[in-house]
Design a protein around this motif. Structure first.
Motif, PDB file in Angstrom:
ATOM      1  N   UNK A 148       2.863  -3.937 -11.007  1.00 19.41           N
ATOM      2  CA  UNK A 148       1.422  -3.653 -11.094  1.00 19.41           C
ATOM      3  C   UNK A 148       0.891  -3.114  -9.765  1.00 19.41           C
ATOM      4  N   UNK A 149       1.366  -3.700  -8.677  1.00 19.92           N
ATOM      5  CA  UNK A 149       0.958  -3.228  -7.353  1.00 19.92           C
ATOM      6  C   UNK A 149       1.482  -1.815  -7.111  1.00 19.92           C
ATOM      7  N   UNK A 150       2.703  -1.549  -7.513  1.00 21.84           N
ATOM      8  CA  UNK A 150       3.269  -0.202  -7.408  1.00 21.84           C
ATOM      9  C   UNK A 150       2.426   0.795  -8.201  1.00 21.84           C
ATOM     10  N   UNK A 151       2.016   0.409  -9.387  1.00 16.56           N
ATOM     11  CA  UNK A 151       1.185   1.302 -10.203  1.00 16.56           C
ATOM     12  C   UNK A 151      -0.156   1.596  -9.516  1.00 16.56           C
ATOM     13  N   UNK A 152      -0.775   0.580  -8.913  1.00 19.40           N
ATOM     14  CA  UNK A 152      -2.036   0.805  -8.185  1.00 19.40           C
ATOM     15  C   UNK A 152      -1.831   1.819  -7.062  1.00 19.40           C
ATOM     16  N   UNK A 153      -0.737   1.672  -6.321  1.00 19.02           N
ATOM     17  CA  UNK A 153      -0.447   2.607  -5.233  1.00 19.02           C
ATOM     18  C   UNK A 153      -0.301   4.029  -5.765  1.00 19.02           C
ATOM     19  N   UNK A 154       0.448   4.180  -6.836  1.00 17.55           N
ATOM     20  CA  UNK A 154       0.671   5.511  -7.400  1.00 17.55           C
ATOM     21  C   UNK A 154      -0.631   6.142  -7.878  1.00 17.55           C
TER      22      UNK A 154
ATOM     23  N   UNK B 299       7.742   6.662   3.204  1.00 22.48           N
ATOM     24  CA  UNK B 299       8.480   5.682   2.406  1.00 22.48           C
ATOM     25  C   UNK B 299       7.624   4.435   2.327  1.00 22.48           C
ATOM     26  N   UNK B 300       7.530   3.841   1.142  1.00 28.02           N
ATOM     27  CA  UNK B 300       6.726   2.634   0.962  1.00 28.02           C
ATOM     28  C   UNK B 300       7.584   1.519   0.389  1.00 28.02           C
TER      29      UNK B 300
ATOM     30  N   UNK C  36       3.649  -3.055   2.174  1.00 31.92           N
ATOM     31  CA  UNK C  36       2.654  -3.763   1.372  1.00 31.92           C
ATOM     32  C   UNK C  36       3.140  -5.197   1.162  1.00 31.92           C
ATOM     33  N   UNK C  37       2.276  -6.144   1.496  1.00 29.17           N
ATOM     34  CA  UNK C  37       2.589  -7.569   1.359  1.00 29.17           C
ATOM     35  C   UNK C  37       1.720  -8.139   0.241  1.00 29.17           C
ATOM     36  N   UNK C  38       2.327  -8.558  -0.882  1.00 28.40           N
ATOM     37  CA  UNK C  38       1.540  -9.099  -1.991  1.00 28.40           C
ATOM     38  C   UNK C  38       1.067 -10.524  -1.725  1.00 28.40           C
TER      39      UNK C  38
ATOM     40  N   UNK D  32      -2.608 -13.026  -0.860  1.00 23.01           N
ATOM     41  CA  UNK D  32      -3.902 -13.179  -1.512  1.00 23.01           C
ATOM     42  C   UNK D  32      -4.991 -13.119  -0.446  1.00 23.01           C
ATOM     43  N   UNK D  33      -5.636 -11.995  -0.181  1.00 17.44           N
ATOM     44  CA  UNK D  33      -5.488 -10.710  -0.865  1.00 17.44           C
ATOM     45  C   UNK D  33      -4.267  -9.938  -0.361  1.00 17.44           C
ATOM     46  N   UNK D  34      -3.884  -8.951  -1.147  1.00  9.67           N
ATOM     47  CA  UNK D  34      -2.769  -8.089  -0.778  1.00  9.67           C
ATOM     48  C   UNK D  34      -3.076  -7.391   0.539  1.00  9.67           C
ATOM     49  N   UNK D  35      -2.077  -7.334   1.404  1.00 12.41           N
ATOM     50  CA  UNK D  35      -2.237  -6.694   2.707  1.00 12.41           C
ATOM     51  C   UNK D  35      -1.300  -5.492   2.786  1.00 12.41           C
ATOM     52  N   UNK D  36      -1.738  -4.470   3.498  1.00 10.42           N
ATOM     53  CA  UNK D  36      -0.912  -3.275   3.670  1.00 10.42           C
ATOM     54  C   UNK D  36      -1.131  -2.713   5.072  1.00 10.42           C
ATOM     55  N   UNK D  37      -0.047  -2.152   5.605  1.00 11.51           N
ATOM     56  CA  UNK D  37      -0.105  -1.494   6.908  1.00 11.51           C
ATOM     57  C   UNK D  37       0.602  -0.167   6.797  1.00 11.51           C
ATOM     58  N   UNK D  38      -0.057   0.881   7.297  1.00  7.25           N
ATOM     59  CA  UNK D  38       0.562   2.198   7.371  1.00  7.25           C
ATOM     60  C   UNK D  38       1.000   2.417   8.812  1.00  7.25           C
ATOM     61  N   UNK D  39       2.267   2.794   8.969  1.00  8.86           N
ATOM     62  CA  UNK D  39       2.844   3.051  10.290  1.00  8.86           C
ATOM     63  C   UNK D  39       3.142   4.530  10.423  1.00  8.86           C
ATOM     64  N   UNK D  40       2.992   5.060  11.635  1.00 10.39           N
ATOM     65  CA  UNK D  40       3.379   6.445  11.942  1.00 10.39           C
ATOM     66  C   UNK D  40       4.474   6.387  12.990  1.00 10.39           C
ATOM     67  N   UNK D  41       5.435   7.285  12.871  1.00  4.87           N
ATOM     68  CA  UNK D  41       6.533   7.352  13.822  1.00  4.87           C
ATOM     69  C   UNK D  41       6.051   8.017  15.105  1.00  4.87           C
ATOM     70  N   UNK D  42       6.129   7.279  16.209  1.00  4.50           N
ATOM     71  CA  UNK D  42       5.708   7.791  17.510  1.00  4.50           C
ATOM     72  C   UNK D  42       6.758   7.392  18.539  1.00  4.50           C
ATOM     73  N   UNK D  43       7.369   8.383  19.173  1.00  4.30           N
ATOM     74  CA  UNK D  43       8.418   8.157  20.174  1.00  4.30           C
ATOM     75  C   UNK D  43       9.563   7.313  19.617  1.00  4.30           C
ATOM     76  N   UNK D  44       9.925   7.575  18.370  1.00  2.42           N
ATOM     77  CA  UNK D  44      11.059   6.897  17.753  1.00  2.42           C
ATOM     78  C   UNK D  44      10.790   5.520  17.196  1.00  2.42           C
ATOM     79  N   UNK D  45       9.554   5.034  17.282  1.00  2.00           N
ATOM     80  CA  UNK D  45       9.179   3.706  16.785  1.00  2.00           C
ATOM     81  C   UNK D  45       7.969   3.837  15.865  1.00  2.00           C
TER      82      UNK D  45
END
Length: 189
Positions: A59-65, A117-118, A148-150, A152-165
């Protein structure tokens, strides 16, 4: 890692051991019967086997999509649960990927095809999603990683690649994740 079935017992999951480890091509050549109802990945010859996702996960995957697809820029495509190849010794199956090669039909995409990638953390995949896969994605230079961490409430973090990390560039608040890179989107988790 997969274990062989005990002699004389019936097992839905039986993959013969490989003393020298597994390759991506060998995993991709497994029959549907051998690979059904679980996710099979390989890292440096070792199999990572996970059970099929739960309904909460799906269900969480469907919300993301549903949130991400309308926001995708031209030249990108979102696909859930596809094989991503990292050379001959590593094959991962992210929960979803955003690709820079829309319409390509293949059994395994190259890591260089992946823009984002998620992973949705599951009880059986906590260490892999938070550490192992994150490190492999960074090493392969995948520009963005969504974790994405399911909870309560669901938490999500978006990371960007910077200097290899991977560095966090957006964190969810009150069940919503707003971000502007690699494109603008709002995820209601």
């Amino acid at each position: 890692m997969a274990a062989p079935a005990e002699p004389g017992t019936s097992s839905e999951f039986h993959i013969p051991p490989r003393p020298d480890g597994w390759t991506v091509d060998e995993v991709l050549a497994l029959s549907e019967k051998q690979a059904s109802r679980q996710r099979i990945e390989v890292v440096d010859g070792a199999l990572l086997v996970s059970p099929a996702p739960t309904s909460v996960h799906q269900r969480l995957l469907q919300k993301l999509q549903l949130a991400l697809v309308p926001a995708l820029p031209d030249g990108n495509e979102l696909l859930p649960g596809v094989n991503v190849r990292f050379g001959t010794q590593r094959l991962l199956v992210p929960d979803l990927v955003i690709l820079n090669c829309p319409g390509v039909d293949t059994v395994a995409y190259l890591a260089s095809d992946v823009v984002l990638a998620a992973e949705i953390v599951s009880p059986s995949s906590k260490v892999q999603d938070r550490m192992l896969k994150r490190a492999i994605y960074a090493e392969a230079l995948i520009p963005y990683y969504l974790l994405v961490e399911p909870l309560d409430p669901t938490a999500a973090t978006l990371f960007a690649l910077e200097s290899g990390e991977y560095e966090p560039i957006a964190k969810s608040e009150n069940g919503e994740l707003h971000f502007t890179r690699p494109f603008e989107a709002v995820l209601r988790l």
